[in-house]
Design an enzyme around this catalytic site. Structure first.
Site, PDB file in Angstrom:
ATOM      1  N   GLU A  42       8.192 -11.954  22.128  1.00 50.60           N
ATOM      2  CA  GLU A  42       8.968 -13.054  21.541  1.00 50.60           C
ATOM      3  C   GLU A  42       8.014 -14.111  20.987  1.00 50.60           C
ATOM      4  OE1 GLU A  42      11.946 -16.587  23.125  1.00 50.60           O
ATOM      5  OE2 GLU A  42      11.912 -14.672  24.218  1.00 50.60           O
ATOM      6  N   HIS A 132      15.165  -4.591  -5.691  1.00 45.67           N
ATOM      7  CA  HIS A 132      15.410  -3.161  -5.928  1.00 45.67           C
ATOM      8  C   HIS A 132      16.648  -2.953  -6.800  1.00 45.67           C
ATOM      9  CE1 HIS A 132      14.821   1.071  -5.166  1.00 45.67           C
ATOM     10  NE2 HIS A 132      16.057   1.200  -4.747  1.00 45.67           N
ATOM     11  N   ASP A 171      12.304   7.933 -11.944  1.00 45.23           N
ATOM     12  CA  ASP A 171      13.652   8.428 -11.658  1.00 45.23           C
ATOM     13  C   ASP A 171      14.639   7.750 -12.600  1.00 45.23           C
ATOM     14  OD1 ASP A 171      14.157   5.851 -10.568  1.00 45.23           O
ATOM     15  OD2 ASP A 171      13.451   6.531  -8.608  1.00 45.23           O
ATOM     16  N   LYS A 194      14.899  13.168 -10.878  1.00 47.31           N
ATOM     17  CA  LYS A 194      14.438  13.472  -9.525  1.00 47.31           C
ATOM     18  C   LYS A 194      15.611  13.815  -8.622  1.00 47.31           C
ATOM     19  CE  LYS A 194      13.465   9.926  -6.972  1.00 47.31           C
ATOM     20  NZ  LYS A 194      12.801   8.712  -6.447  1.00 47.31           N
ATOM     21  N   ARG A 196      16.340  14.499  -4.406  1.00 50.34           N
ATOM     22  CA  ARG A 196      15.743  14.342  -3.077  1.00 50.34           C
ATOM     23  C   ARG A 196      16.365  15.312  -2.082  1.00 50.34           C
ATOM     24  NH1 ARG A 196      12.406  10.142  -2.147  1.00 50.34           N
ATOM     25  NH2 ARG A 196      12.499   8.265  -3.468  1.00 50.34           N
ATOM     26  N   ASP A 224       6.532   3.663  -2.028  1.00 50.82           N
ATOM     27  CA  ASP A 224       6.587   3.726  -0.566  1.00 50.82           C
ATOM     28  C   ASP A 224       5.664   4.829  -0.060  1.00 50.82           C
ATOM     29  OD1 ASP A 224       7.182   3.729   2.111  1.00 50.82           O
ATOM     30  OD2 ASP A 224       9.351   3.815   1.873  1.00 50.82           O
ATOM     31  N   ALA A 226       4.772   7.410  -1.892  1.00 51.04           N
ATOM     32  CA  ALA A 226       4.072   7.889  -3.100  1.00 51.04           C
ATOM     33  C   ALA A 226       4.360   9.348  -3.433  1.00 51.04           C
ATOM     34  CB  ALA A 226       2.551   7.667  -2.976  1.00 51.04           C
ATOM     35  N   THR A 228       7.084  10.591  -4.995  1.00 55.15           N
ATOM     36  CA  THR A 228       7.640  10.705  -6.348  1.00 55.15           C
ATOM     37  C   THR A 228       6.556  10.506  -7.405  1.00 55.15           C
ATOM     38  OG1 THR A 228       9.780   9.874  -5.594  1.00 55.15           O
ATOM     39  CG2 THR A 228       9.338   9.765  -7.945  1.00 55.15           C
TER      40      THR A 228
END
Length: 312
Positions: A42, A132, A171, A194, A196, A224, A226, A228
Site C-alpha cells: 500500500e 486507442h 490492421d 489481420k 487473430r 505491445d 510486436a 503484428t
C-alpha cells in the site's frame, strides 16, 4: 505565459522522466510530491508544498502496473482535499483504452471504468494523446484535450527523405490514422488484413496494396508484443519491399516484443516517450512529446486555442 505562481506541475513515480522535460520546456520547477510505501505494498501520497488556489497538473501515464493508475487517483484526491483550484490529469498514455466496448458477452469496458474513477476522484480536465479509440473522449464528463503524436512523428518521417514512400496500416482498425498520414505526405496507402487466434496472437496477415521496391512505414497507435508489426514486416519484405520501418505512439513493448523487433525484418521502429523504454534494442528510437504537452498546458492556462498544434 501565465503567472508561474498560478500553477504547479507534479509527477507520479514512473512518469517523472517526462514531467521533468515538460517543466524544463515550461521554465518551471517540478513540484515536490512524496509517495510513502508500506511493507504490504500500500502507498500514500502527500504534497510537500501548498496547492491551495492553484491550477495543478498531474503528469502520469497509466501503463502497467496498475500502481500507476492508483497513484494518479491518490494524487487527484490529495489535490482536491488540499483545495487546488483546478486539477488537470496529464496522461500521455491512457491505459485500459483497448477495452472500449463489449466485443463479446460478459466482459468489462475498462476504458469507461477508468474514466469514471478519474472523474469521481476529482479531475477537472484530462490531457492525453492518441487514444486507442477517439470515442473514449466521450466517456468523460469533463473536457478532454486529445493530442496527436503526428505532430512529432510526421516531421521525423519527412526528415528521412525516403523515395517511393508507402504508408501502411498493420490492421484495418488503424486505416483511418494511416490514411491521414498518407494524405499529408502525398503517398500511397497499403492495408494489412489481420486475423487473430486470440489476444496478442496473430493468426494471419494479408497485404492489400503494392509494396514492391517501396520504402514502407507502418503506422499504429501502440506496439505491445510486436507480433503484428514484425509479421507484417516479414511479409512485406517477402513481397519485395525495399525497407520496412514503423512509427507508433506508445511503446508498450511487453513480453517478447524487444527480442521480436531485434530479430525482425524491421529496419527501425520509432515511438514517442509517452511510456519509458528501459530495455535495449538497436532498432528502437524514441522522440519526446514534452514540448508538445508543455505548449498545450501553456495555451490552456492562457485560454488560447490548441487546434493549430494539430498537423492532421
Amino acid at each position: 505565459m501565465a503567472n508561474k505562481s498560478s500553477f504547479l506541475v507534479f509527477s507520479g513515480t514512473k512518469t517523472r522522466y517526462l514531467a521533468e522535460k515538460i517543466c524544463k520546456s515550461l521554465g518551471c520547477p517540478l513540484g515536490n510530491l512524496l509517495v510513502t510505501r508500506f511493507s504490504d505494498g500500500e502507498f500514500a501520497v502527500s504534497y510537500e508544498e501548498s496547492v491551495r488556489g492553484r491550477d495543478v497538473f498531474l503528469v502520469q501515464s497509466t501503463f502497467p502496473t496498475s500502481d500507476n493508475l492508483m497513484e494518479l487517483l491518490l494524487m487527484i484526491d490529495a489535490a482536491k482535499r488540499a483545495s487546488a483550484r483546478t486539477i488537470i490529469a496529464v496522461m500521455p498514455y491512457f491505459g485500459w483504452a483497448r477495452q472500449d466496448r463489449k466485443d463479446k458477452p460478459r466482459v468489462s469496458i475498462g476504458a469507461k471504468l477508468v474514466a469514471d474513477l478519474l472523474s469521481v476522484a476529482g479531475i477537472d480536465r484530462v490531457m492525453t494523446m492518441d487514444l486507442h479509440a477517439d470515442q473514449i473522449q466521450g466517456f468523460f464528463d469533463v473536457p478532454v484535450d486529445h493530442l496527436y503524436a503526428s505532430g512529432v512523428l510526421l516531421p521525423y518521417i519527412q526528415s528521412l527523405n525516403l523515395e517511393n514512400l508507402v504508408i501502411a496500416s498493420p490492421d484495418v482498425g488503424g486505416s483511418k490514422r494511416a490514411n491521414s498520414y498518407a494524405k499529408y505526405l502525398g503517398c500511397p496507402l497499403v492495408l494489412c488484413n489481420k486475423t487473430r487466434a486470440r489476444a496478442n496472437v496473430v493468426e494471419s496477415i494479408q497485404i492489400i496494396g503494392d509494396v514492391k521496391d517501396k520504402n514502407v512505414i507502418l503506422v499504429d497507435d501502440m506496439v505491445d508484443t510486436a507480433g503484428t508489426i514484425t509479421t507484417a514486416a516479414t511479409i512485406m519484405k517477402r513481397e519485395g519491399a525495399r525497407s520496412v520501418r514503423a512509427c507508433a505512439t506508445h511503446c508498450v513493448m511487453s513480453g517478447p516484443a524487444t527480442e521480436r523487433v531485434e530479430n525482425s525484418e524491421i529496419d527501425e521502429i520509432v515511438f514517442t516517450d509517452s511510456i519509458p523504454y528501459l530495455l535495449g534494442c538497436s532498432k528502437v528510437k524514441q522522440i519526446s512529446v514534452a514540448d508538445m504537452f508543455a505548449e498545450t498546458m501553456r495555451r490552456m492556462l492562457n485560454n488560447e486555442s490548441i487546434s493549430d498544434q494539430y498537423l492532421i
